[in-house]
Design an enzyme around this catalytic site. Sequence first.
Site, PDB file in Angstrom:
ATOM      1  N   HIS A  66       0.832  -1.190   0.000  1.00 48.18           N
ATOM      2  CA  HIS A  66       0.000   0.000   0.000  1.00 48.18           C
ATOM      3  C   HIS A  66       0.870   1.244   0.000  1.00 48.18           C
ATOM      4  CE1 HIS A  66       0.928  -1.048   4.186  1.00 48.18           C
ATOM      5  NE2 HIS A  66       0.921   0.256   4.411  1.00 48.18           N
ATOM      6  N   ALA A  67       0.292   2.330  -0.485  1.00 45.76           N
ATOM      7  CA  ALA A  67       1.004   3.605  -0.505  1.00 45.76           C
ATOM      8  C   ALA A  67       0.008   4.733  -0.707  1.00 45.76           C
ATOM      9  CB  ALA A  67       2.050   3.627  -1.620  1.00 45.76           C
TER      10      ALA A  67
END
Length: 161
Positions: A66-67
């Site tokens: 995730h980012a």
Amino acid sequence: MAINALFSADDVILGLSATSKRQLFEILAAEVSRHGGPAEEEALEALTAREKLGSTGLGKGVGLPHAELKSASRPVMLFARLEEAIDFDAQDDEPVDLIFLVLWPESSNKEFLTTISTLCGVLRDPKTLKRLRKAETAEEIVEIVHEECQPESKSDEQGQQ
């Protein structure tokens, strides 16, 4: 924004073939771009930078890369089930075969954290993982995720305990 509103059968890839985490991220970054998310290079760079902070391998064969992205206009979520599990530097050293990727606009930080927290809870449940591994269609995957991410079903269960 609820996970159920963000995640559909179009966001599921079954039988994905990747031999390394880097190759997996390259494939997923290309998919993100095809799904109307940020450019492939930007997605790959964000995922790689986040992974340098520490593995997003949750254990039990699950990865949650995730980012947050400044340029993202909307969240993008993808689920991939790999043909063969790959090394993901998870804390339990188990190879990963289930991947849930989340890219989120940096401007919606609170919703991002809530979503990641919800997914972590869902993806740590052995029964849910078994169901995700056995599901035969993208629609089944979506049904499982939507069902498990229902806030009322979790609170109902807790109220019954």
